[in-house]
Design a protein around this motif. Structure first.
Motif, short mmCIF file in Angstrom:
data_model
loop_
_atom_site.label_atom_id
_atom_site.label_comp_id
_atom_site.label_asym_id
_atom_site.label_seq_id
_atom_site.Cartn_x
_atom_site.Cartn_y
_atom_site.Cartn_z
N LYS A 131 -12.78 -14.74 -5.46
CA LYS A 131 -11.99 -13.96 -5.78
C LYS A 131 -12.28 -12.17 -5.64
CE LYS A 131 -11.59 -12.50 -9.82
NZ LYS A 131 -12.21 -11.48 -10.63
N ASN A 132 -13.66 -12.26 -5.95
CA ASN A 132 -14.05 -10.72 -5.86
C ASN A 132 -14.42 -10.37 -4.38
OD1 ASN A 132 -14.15 -10.21 -8.68
ND2 ASN A 132 -16.22 -10.96 -8.83
N LYS A 133 -14.71 -11.53 -3.80
CA LYS A 133 -14.63 -11.31 -2.27
C LYS A 133 -13.70 -10.96 -1.51
CE LYS A 133 -15.87 -15.02 0.25
NZ LYS A 133 -16.58 -16.10 0.86
N PHE A 134 -12.55 -11.53 -1.86
CA PHE A 134 -11.17 -11.44 -1.42
C PHE A 134 -10.83 -9.98 -1.90
CE2 PHE A 134 -6.52 -11.13 -2.65
CZ PHE A 134 -6.12 -11.16 -1.25
N LEU A 135 -11.02 -9.54 -3.08
CA LEU A 135 -10.76 -7.99 -3.24
C LEU A 135 -11.54 -6.95 -2.51
CD1 LEU A 135 -10.51 -8.32 -7.30
CD2 LEU A 135 -8.55 -8.77 -5.43
N ALA A 136 -12.68 -7.34 -2.32
CA ALA A 136 -13.59 -6.37 -1.39
C ALA A 136 -13.42 -6.52 -0.14
CB ALA A 136 -15.13 -7.04 -1.52
N TYR A 137 -12.78 -7.72 0.62
CA TYR A 137 -12.34 -7.57 1.86
C TYR A 137 -11.03 -6.70 2.05
CZ TYR A 137 -15.13 -11.90 3.22
OH TYR A 137 -16.07 -12.53 3.37
N LEU A 138 -10.07 -6.69 1.00
CA LEU A 138 -8.99 -5.76 0.86
C LEU A 138 -9.39 -4.23 1.03
CD1 LEU A 138 -6.73 -7.65 -1.82
CD2 LEU A 138 -6.26 -7.20 0.86
N ASN A 139 -10.08 -3.89 0.26
CA ASN A 139 -10.82 -2.56 0.10
C ASN A 139 -11.36 -2.00 1.43
OD1 ASN A 139 -10.49 -0.48 -1.80
ND2 ASN A 139 -12.86 -0.38 -1.91
N LEU A 140 -12.20 -3.12 1.93
CA LEU A 140 -12.72 -2.71 3.11
C LEU A 140 -12.05 -2.63 4.46
CD1 LEU A 140 -15.44 -2.57 5.13
CD2 LEU A 140 -15.28 -5.11 5.43
N ALA A 141 -10.93 -3.33 4.39
CA ALA A 141 -9.79 -2.92 5.55
C ALA A 141 -9.09 -1.89 5.40
CB ALA A 141 -8.74 -4.32 5.27
N LYS A 142 -8.94 -1.24 3.80
CA LYS A 142 -8.24 -0.14 3.62
C LYS A 142 -8.83 0.98 4.09
CE LYS A 142 -4.95 2.26 1.52
NZ LYS A 142 -3.44 2.14 2.06
N ASN A 143 -10.28 0.92 4.03
CA ASN A 143 -10.99 2.14 4.20
C ASN A 143 -11.80 2.09 5.73
OD1 ASN A 143 -11.19 3.73 1.82
ND2 ASN A 143 -11.33 1.62 0.92
N ILE A 144 -11.50 0.98 6.56
CA ILE A 144 -12.14 1.08 7.90
C ILE A 144 -11.20 1.27 9.04
CG2 ILE A 144 -12.00 -1.31 8.48
CD1 ILE A 144 -14.80 -1.53 9.08
N PRO A 145 -11.79 2.10 9.92
CA PRO A 145 -10.59 2.38 10.99
C PRO A 145 -10.47 1.22 12.07
CG PRO A 145 -12.70 3.57 11.40
CD PRO A 145 -12.87 2.81 10.01
N SER A 146 -9.30 1.08 12.59
CA SER A 146 -8.86 0.10 13.57
C SER A 146 -9.64 0.75 14.84
CB SER A 146 -7.46 -0.11 13.80
OG SER A 146 -7.42 -0.92 15.08
N GLN A 147 -10.59 -0.03 15.53
CA GLN A 147 -11.12 0.42 17.04
C GLN A 147 -10.28 0.13 17.95
OE1 GLN A 147 -14.11 2.58 17.05
NE2 GLN A 147 -13.61 2.69 14.88
N GLU A 148 -9.43 -0.80 17.91
CA GLU A 148 -8.75 -1.38 19.15
C GLU A 148 -7.09 -1.02 19.22
OE1 GLU A 148 -11.95 -3.30 20.65
OE2 GLU A 148 -9.83 -3.31 21.66
N TYR A 149 -6.76 -0.47 18.02
CA TYR A 149 -5.27 -0.19 17.86
C TYR A 149 -5.06 1.19 17.36
CZ TYR A 149 -3.79 -4.66 19.48
OH TYR A 149 -3.33 -5.70 20.32
N VAL A 150 -3.79 1.86 17.88
CA VAL A 150 -3.47 3.22 17.35
C VAL A 150 -2.01 3.10 16.97
CG1 VAL A 150 -5.25 4.63 18.44
CG2 VAL A 150 -3.13 3.98 19.61
N ILE A 151 -1.49 4.05 16.37
CA ILE A 151 -0.02 4.18 15.87
C ILE A 151 0.71 4.78 16.79
CG2 ILE A 151 -0.49 2.81 13.77
CD1 ILE A 151 0.45 5.73 12.46
N ALA A 152 2.04 4.86 16.89
CA ALA A 152 2.88 5.89 17.54
C ALA A 152 3.16 6.85 16.57
CB ALA A 152 4.09 5.30 18.53
N THR A 153 3.03 8.24 16.87
CA THR A 153 3.70 9.23 15.79
C THR A 153 4.96 9.86 16.18
OG1 THR A 153 2.31 10.90 16.77
CG2 THR A 153 1.54 9.69 14.88
N GLY A 154 5.42 9.23 17.37
CA GLY A 154 6.63 10.10 17.86
C GLY A 154 7.26 8.86 18.79
#
Length: 529
Positions: A131-154
């Protein structure tokens, strides 16, 4: 720091699954309308030299749509992704990805030939470490940038039809929040005008396949940024729950001691910032969500409008929903009656399957009950409970698939709301997936649910139900056949007896049952028929 650094390195080295590939978010790709990046393994577009795939024209569905969206050519999501790209990688065999550099869901190995099935488990059955590992994984995903994808702002128009690209970086977790927003946002019609009756992920047949694909992609992202190939999303079984069992600091965050609308400071999620929650602001400015921070997660479970959602869903609600034989019906939107999809989504009463706009049940009930960030469609994925909730909704979808065993043709091929026909590509996924590709049993996509593997009576009933339903449909024919068979048997029996009496004095060579036992092995039985 070490897990964070390791995760960051893994993101850089491995491709991900999401929205606009970074390598295609540039003027050249937009003006040429081609997104066919090279595969690192051989340097050729789509890994063509290694027979992984090739750059092909996108084949769009020509099936007619429903009447819910009366416009054409006003929304970038129409005929996705043709406004941005009309040539993408088409992968062969078990290869997948925007450059055919990954394996399809359910496969692994260098050549994607090894079958793989993971098991999603109840979050309350995880060990403390898991369970703690799952929570840590979530927090990592929230704070690490996606290197392969970007989002459209327009929009594409705001990008001057591709000559002025408008994209920005985003974290791995927020990438999926933005994708959920983008699929469900309103259509911008210019001025201050918008069209609200449009959603590429909800209120129509694609609701369940879209979220199934969404969770699979999210699951794979966590596997990649952590290096944990065995990670699977846990689920929260909310049937018959009296309150939010995961709303405490041990799991997804408890209530703030002085502000009941916020999370406890003791929870790691109390520091999370939400994005894409101000739909009215975006509409009035005719802009897209740019993924800027908009405040903390809000949640006040149970203090919702009781007239709309008086309680959390019950086991009886789920069973009643599962008994529905039609996946989709009528208008194929939120007014559909006797539709399994519409009932599970929560727009129809689970006991009657009749659409009821004044009530929110099953899937919708959880969102309303959370009374905060989860309760607004476009920004609901900001709350990490979203993942647990939709994993369990997906398990109910899986139970229905196993119980009724529908053919692919059961999923509507035409006349569904925009984006929801069987052959429509899901918005906003690149690589491209059609709705029908996820209308199949979960094990074919590489995962299962722990509680569906148990040899319980419930599973046996799920197995037996389709045969019982078929028997009911042909019951009259079975009775008639039985009566007819009985008559024929009686006539034939009388005929045989008459023949026996008539031939009572004939040679024993044709009466093997009347000979002495010691002579039996020397006789060949011959039938009179």
């Amino acid at each position: 720091m070490l897990p964070f650094a390791l995760g960051f390195l893994l993101v850089i080295l491995q491709p991900s699954t999401g929205q606009f590939p970074r390598v295609c978010a540039n003027m050249q790709s937009l003006l040429s309308k081609e997104c066919c990046p090279p595969w690192d393994g051989d340097g050729s577009p789509c890994g063509e030299l290694s027979s992984r795939g090739s750059c092909q024209n996108i084949l769009l569905s020509q099936a007619p749509l429903g009447p819910q969206f009366p416009f054409s050519g006003v929304d970038d999501r129409e005929d996705w992704p043709s406004v941005f790209y009309n040539r993408t990688c088409r992968c062969e065999g078990n290869f997948m990805g925007f450059n055919c550099g990954e394996c399809k869901f359910g496969f692994s190995g260098l050549n994607c030939t090894e079958r793989q099935v993971g098991t999603r488990r109840n979050i309350f059955q995880l060990t403390t470490s898991e369970k703690n590992k799952f929570l840590a994984y979530l927090n990592l995903a929230k704070n690490i940038p996606s290197q392969e994808y970007v989002i459209a702002t327009g929009t594409y128009t705001q990008m001057n039809n591709g000559s002025n690209p408008m994209f920005r970086d985003i974290s791995v977790y927020d990438l999926f929040v933005w994708m959920h927003y983008y699929a469900s946002r309103d259509t911008l019609l210019g001025g201050s005008n918008v069209w609200r009756d449009i959603d590429f992920a909800h209120e129509a047949p694609g609701f369940l396949p879209w979220h199934r694909a969404f969770l699979l992609m999210w699951e794979r992202q966590i596997q990649k940024i952590t290096g944990d190939e065995n990670f699977t999303i846990p689920y929260w079984d909310w049937r018959d729950a009296e309150d939010c069992g995961v709303c405490n600091d041990e799991y997804m965050g408890g209530r703030h001691p002085t502000n009941p609308n916020l999370l406890s400071p003791a929870s790691i999620f109390s520091s999370w910032q939400v994005i894409c929650t101000r739909s009215e602001e975006y509409n009035s400015q005719q802009t897209l969500c740019s993924a800027t921070s908009e405040g903390p997660i809000r949640r006040n479970p149970g203090n919702n409008d009781k007239s709309r959602t008086p309680r959390l869903p019950s086991s009886a609600d789920v069973e009643s929903c599962l008994s529905l034989t039609q996946y989709e019906s009528g208008s194929m939107d939120k007014t559909a009656n006797y539709s399994f999809r519409n009932t599970l989504e929560g727009f129809a009463d689970p006991q009657t399957a009749i659409s009821n706009p004044s009530q929110s049940s099953l899937h919708n009930a959880l969102h309303i009950y959370m009374n905060g960030s989860m309760s607004q469609v476009q920004g609901s994925a900001n709350d990490p409970i979203f993942v647990l909730h939709h994993a369990f909704v997906d398990s109910i979808f899986e139970r229905w698939l196993r119980r009724h065993r529908p053919m692919l043709e059961v999923y509507p091929a035409a006349n569904a709301p925009i984006g929801h026909n069987r052959e429509n590509y899901m918005v906003p996924f690149i690589p491209l997936y059609r709705n029908g590709e996820f209308f199949k049993p979960s094990r074919e996509l590489g995962y299962d649910y722990a509680y569906l593997q148990e040899p319980a009576l419930e599973s046996f009933q799920d197995f037996l139900t389709p045969y019982l339903q078929q028997a009911r449909q042909i019951w009259a024919w079975l009775v008639g056949a039985a009566v007819f068979g009985g008559v024929v048997t009686a006539v034939v029996t009388r005929h045989i007896r008459a023949c026996w009496k008539k031939k009572a004095g004939t040679s024993s060579e044709i009466q093997p049952l009347l000979i002495e036992s010691e002579d039996y092995n020397n006789i060949t039985y011959q039938s009179n028929f």
